[in-house]
Scaffold this motif. Structure first.
Motif, PDB file in Angstrom:
ATOM      1  N   GLY A   1       0.816  -1.217   0.000  1.00  0.00           N
ATOM      2  CA  GLY A   1       0.000   0.000   0.000  1.00  0.00           C
ATOM      3  C   GLY A   1       0.846   1.261   0.000  1.00  0.00           C
ATOM      4  O   GLY A   1       0.542   2.228  -0.713  1.00  0.00           O
ATOM      5  N   ILE A   2       1.916   1.258   0.789  1.00  0.00           N
ATOM      6  CA  ILE A   2       2.816   2.419   0.825  1.00  0.00           C
ATOM      7  C   ILE A   2       3.468   2.631  -0.540  1.00  0.00           C
ATOM      8  O   ILE A   2       3.565   3.756  -1.041  1.00  0.00           O
ATOM      9  CB  ILE A   2       3.906   2.224   1.912  1.00  0.00           C
ATOM     10  CG1 ILE A   2       3.287   2.342   3.306  1.00  0.00           C
ATOM     11  CG2 ILE A   2       5.038   3.224   1.740  1.00  0.00           C
ATOM     12  CD1 ILE A   2       2.852   3.732   3.680  1.00  0.00           C
TER      13      ILE A   2
ATOM     14  N   GLU B   1      -6.895  10.821   2.641  1.00  0.00           N
ATOM     15  CA  GLU B   1      -7.833   9.951   1.924  1.00  0.00           C
ATOM     16  C   GLU B   1      -7.132   9.168   0.820  1.00  0.00           C
ATOM     17  O   GLU B   1      -7.491   8.016   0.524  1.00  0.00           O
ATOM     18  CB  GLU B   1      -8.986  10.790   1.348  1.00  0.00           C
ATOM     19  CG  GLU B   1      -9.996  11.220   2.391  1.00  0.00           C
ATOM     20  CD  GLU B   1     -10.626  10.033   3.095  1.00  0.00           C
ATOM     21  OE1 GLU B   1     -11.393   9.291   2.455  1.00  0.00           O
ATOM     22  OE2 GLU B   1     -10.332   9.822   4.298  1.00  0.00           O
ATOM     23  N   ASP B   2      -6.128   9.775   0.192  1.00  0.00           N
ATOM     24  CA  ASP B   2      -5.347   9.049  -0.815  1.00  0.00           C
ATOM     25  C   ASP B   2      -4.614   7.877  -0.177  1.00  0.00           C
ATOM     26  O   ASP B   2      -4.521   6.793  -0.762  1.00  0.00           O
ATOM     27  CB  ASP B   2      -4.347   9.998  -1.484  1.00  0.00           C
ATOM     28  CG  ASP B   2      -5.029  11.094  -2.278  1.00  0.00           C
ATOM     29  OD1 ASP B   2      -6.009  10.794  -2.972  1.00  0.00           O
ATOM     30  OD2 ASP B   2      -4.579  12.251  -2.180  1.00  0.00           O
TER      31      ASP B   2
ATOM     32  N   GLU C   1      -6.917  -0.790  -1.160  1.00  0.00           N
ATOM     33  CA  GLU C   1      -6.657  -1.585  -2.363  1.00  0.00           C
ATOM     34  C   GLU C   1      -5.682  -2.717  -2.061  1.00  0.00           C
ATOM     35  O   GLU C   1      -5.845  -3.848  -2.534  1.00  0.00           O
ATOM     36  CB  GLU C   1      -6.100  -0.691  -3.464  1.00  0.00           C
ATOM     37  CG  GLU C   1      -7.132   0.281  -4.041  1.00  0.00           C
ATOM     38  CD  GLU C   1      -6.507   1.301  -4.968  1.00  0.00           C
ATOM     39  OE1 GLU C   1      -5.308   1.151  -5.313  1.00  0.00           O
ATOM     40  OE2 GLU C   1      -7.204   2.271  -5.341  1.00  0.00           O
ATOM     41  N   ALA C   2      -4.646  -2.418  -1.257  1.00  0.00           N
ATOM     42  CA  ALA C   2      -3.659  -3.451  -0.920  1.00  0.00           C
ATOM     43  C   ALA C   2      -4.251  -4.506   0.011  1.00  0.00           C
ATOM     44  O   ALA C   2      -3.949  -5.697  -0.110  1.00  0.00           O
ATOM     45  CB  ALA C   2      -2.439  -2.798  -0.269  1.00  0.00           C
TER      46      ALA C   2
ATOM     47  N   GLY D   1      -7.674  -5.060   0.548  1.00  0.00           N
ATOM     48  CA  GLY D   1      -8.871  -5.694   0.014  1.00  0.00           C
ATOM     49  C   GLY D   1     -10.108  -5.515   0.875  1.00  0.00           C
ATOM     50  O   GLY D   1     -11.140  -6.139   0.609  1.00  0.00           O
ATOM     51  N   GLU D   2     -10.029  -4.674   1.896  1.00  0.00           N
ATOM     52  CA  GLU D   2     -11.188  -4.434   2.766  1.00  0.00           C
ATOM     53  C   GLU D   2     -11.285  -2.950   3.110  1.00  0.00           C
ATOM     54  O   GLU D   2     -10.301  -2.210   3.012  1.00  0.00           O
ATOM     55  CB  GLU D   2     -11.068  -5.246   4.068  1.00  0.00           C
ATOM     56  CG  GLU D   2     -11.185  -6.739   3.883  1.00  0.00           C
ATOM     57  CD  GLU D   2     -11.182  -7.483   5.206  1.00  0.00           C
ATOM     58  OE1 GLU D   2     -11.586  -6.884   6.233  1.00  0.00           O
ATOM     59  OE2 GLU D   2     -10.779  -8.657   5.227  1.00  0.00           O
ATOM     60  N   ASP D   3     -12.492  -2.550   3.517  1.00  0.00           N
ATOM     61  CA  ASP D   3     -12.741  -1.161   3.902  1.00  0.00           C
ATOM     62  C   ASP D   3     -11.966  -0.807   5.172  1.00  0.00           C
ATOM     63  O   ASP D   3     -11.941  -1.577   6.140  1.00  0.00           O
ATOM     64  CB  ASP D   3     -14.244  -0.963   4.128  1.00  0.00           C
ATOM     65  CG  ASP D   3     -14.553   0.416   4.675  1.00  0.00           C
ATOM     66  OD1 ASP D   3     -14.149   1.398   4.019  1.00  0.00           O
ATOM     67  OD2 ASP D   3     -15.171   0.521   5.750  1.00  0.00           O
ATOM     68  N   LEU D   4     -11.324   0.364   5.178  1.00  0.00           N
ATOM     69  CA  LEU D   4     -10.583   0.823   6.352  1.00  0.00           C
ATOM     70  C   LEU D   4     -11.100   2.165   6.860  1.00  0.00           C
ATOM     71  O   LEU D   4     -10.435   2.833   7.651  1.00  0.00           O
ATOM     72  CB  LEU D   4      -9.087   0.948   6.014  1.00  0.00           C
ATOM     73  CG  LEU D   4      -8.340  -0.375   5.821  1.00  0.00           C
ATOM     74  CD1 LEU D   4      -6.941  -0.120   5.277  1.00  0.00           C
ATOM     75  CD2 LEU D   4      -8.256  -1.150   7.131  1.00  0.00           C
ATOM     76  N   THR D   5     -12.307   2.543   6.424  1.00  0.00           N
ATOM     77  CA  THR D   5     -12.884   3.813   6.880  1.00  0.00           C
ATOM     78  C   THR D   5     -12.962   3.848   8.405  1.00  0.00           C
ATOM     79  O   THR D   5     -12.658   4.873   9.038  1.00  0.00           O
ATOM     80  CB  THR D   5     -14.290   4.000   6.280  1.00  0.00           C
ATOM     81  OG1 THR D   5     -14.199   3.939   4.861  1.00  0.00           O
ATOM     82  CG2 THR D   5     -14.872   5.346   6.698  1.00  0.00           C
TER      83      THR D   5
END
Length: 459
Positions: free
Chosen positions: A53-54, A69-70, A77-78, A80-84
């Motif tokens: 991800g980094i 947010e970026d 994406e890295a 595969g799950e929501d991290l909100t």
């Protein structure tokens, strides 16, 4: 700890646009808490996903602007799950989780009753979602279980083959949080032998509240034998907080056996708590005068000598001003010791070392030592004068001293620094300190008014 020390003064979300000057964002929340949050994120999504991800985040936004947010999208994406949920509670909210933990053994059920409650303040996220590892140690072996903490109060029943020797929360410190976990004496002593550093420190935090001879003995053994100097330092600090003859005897004994400079410094710091003790003074003086000792060990010895308040030591502390050391650290220790000693002769020497012909680091230390004489008008006047000094470190030391002494006479000086100092860090700190002094004055006025009302009621 750097973050928590700042959190005790104020809290804010890592991401916020509420600030007067940009330098306000260059604090322990941005840096130290920021690093802890990234560490927590890495442990939740896994190191491989974190690194991927980094890499994606850096490549996608190279040579351009990016925001939080970026970063969140790249990590999602890295992973595969929501991290909100993660960013909402750790990045866009202030504070951190505070977990209050206790456990008991249920022999009829062969189970552990584990209670975990979230006790963070109103400034923090109300209920955190935390994947929490718990180590359960038995006689001869241990296991780690992963618990998903998602409610304010959790009471879990965990099946177990036998009664545990102890339980350790988050043994690898994977999650940013504060844990409150009281332990019985024998349980804490057993935990001192755990392979994980954080478990041993958890045990020390429990033992310092016990203060029994057994606790003192166990902590002293940890100072002497623990393979990691950081744990030994924690144990030495704990002995200093416990105090008493038993702790003093152990600390003096340990000075003869422990060679690691950082651990020796902690032992010496702890010995500074034994006010007026001439036996301790004699030992510390021999260390301060020993050129074979580390400069920082000698520094600690001189500071602790002053804290003992043995007035006969004034001449020895003045003599040590000439010892120098790396970055004049031994000289700085002597100045701090003189400030702690608080004699008339010490004041004159400290005042002299604030002059511009002294090295900047030494002058800044002398400014801090002046705070120990704040009841003298001459000390207050000199601090006001030094607030206009050319050297950043000296001006910063004036503001730090004002924060420590909270003297109302320094308010006009702090207001001037907050509006006109060329360095944003000083402007920001001066504004904070001035507010704290005014808050304290308001509490004093309110306290006096309450006293008057009570007197009227009594009459």
């Amino acid at each position: 700890r750097a973050y928590l020390n700042e959190y005790r003064r104020y809290s804010r979300p890592i991401v916020t646009n509420l600030y007067s000057i940009p330098e306000e964002m260059f604090d322990r929340h941005t840096y130290e808490k920021g690093s802890l949050v990234l560490h927590t994120l890495k442990n939740i999504i896994g190191e491989e996903n974190f690194r991927r991800g980094i890499e994606s985040y850096l490549n996608r936004h190279r040579f351009s602007n990016a925001d939080t947010e970026d970063l969140r999208k790249a990590m999602e994406e890295a992973y595969g799950e929501d991290l909100t949920w993660f960013f909402k509670q750790y990045v866009y909210s202030a504070g951190h989780p505070v977990l209050k933990v206790s456990w008991s053994w249920l022999p009829d059920e062969s189970a552990i009753r584990l209670s975990v409650s979230q006790a963070q303040g109103d400034d923090s996220y109300p209920v955190y979602k935390i994947p929490l590892e718990v180590k359960i140690a038995y006689e001869g072996n241990s296991e780690v279980r992963l618990l998903n903490i998602e409610e304010k109060e959790h009471v879990l029943h965990l099946n177990a083959p036998s009664k545990p020797k102890y339980i350790c929360i988050d043994p690898k410190f994977k999650i940013l949080k504060v844990t409150q976990f009281d332990k019985p004496l024998e349980e804490a002593i057993s935990e001192l032998n755990d392979e994980d550093v954080m478990c041993r420190i958890e045990a020390i935090n429990a033992l310092v509240k016990n203060a029994s001879p057994r606790a003192v003995e166990a902590l002293a053994l940890t100072v002497e034998k623990d393979p990691f100097w950081g744990v030994a330092v924690e144990a030495a600090n704990a002995l200093g907080r416990i105090g008493g003859e038993a702790a003093k005897s152990e600390l003096l004994r340990l000075l003869k056996r422990v060679t690691h400079p950082r651990v020796r410094r902690s032992i010496i710091d702890a010995l500074g708590n034994f006010k007026g003790d001439t036996e301790v003074a004699k030992v510390l003086l021999s260390i301060a005068n020993d050129s074979k000792e580390s400069d920082y060990v000698r520094y600690a010895a001189l500071v602790s000598l002053g804290r003992l308040r043995v007035r006969d030591l004034e001449g020895e502390l003045i003599k040590a001003l000439d010892y120098g050391g790396f970055n004049y650290v031994i000289t700085q220790g002597a100045l701090r010791g003189l400030g702690e000693l608080g004699t008339d002769g010490a004041f004159k020497v400290v005042l002299n070392y604030t002059e511009s012909n002294k090295p900047t680091l030494v002058r800044a230390t002398a400014v801090m030592a002046l705070g120990k004489f704040i009841d003298r008008r001459e000390a207050v006047d000199r601090l006001i004068e030094l607030a206009r000094d050319d050297q950043f470190r000296v001006r910063f030391a004036v503001v730090a001293t004002a924060d420590e002494v909270k003297h109302p006479a320094l308010l006009p000086t702090l207001d001037e620094l907050a509006s006109r100092d060329p360095d944003g860090r000083i402007r920001r700190l001066a504004r904070e300190v001035a507010k704290r002094i005014r808050d304290q004055l308001e509490r004093g006025v309110e306290y006096q008014r309450l006293r008057e009302e009570i007197e009227q009621i009594r009459e």
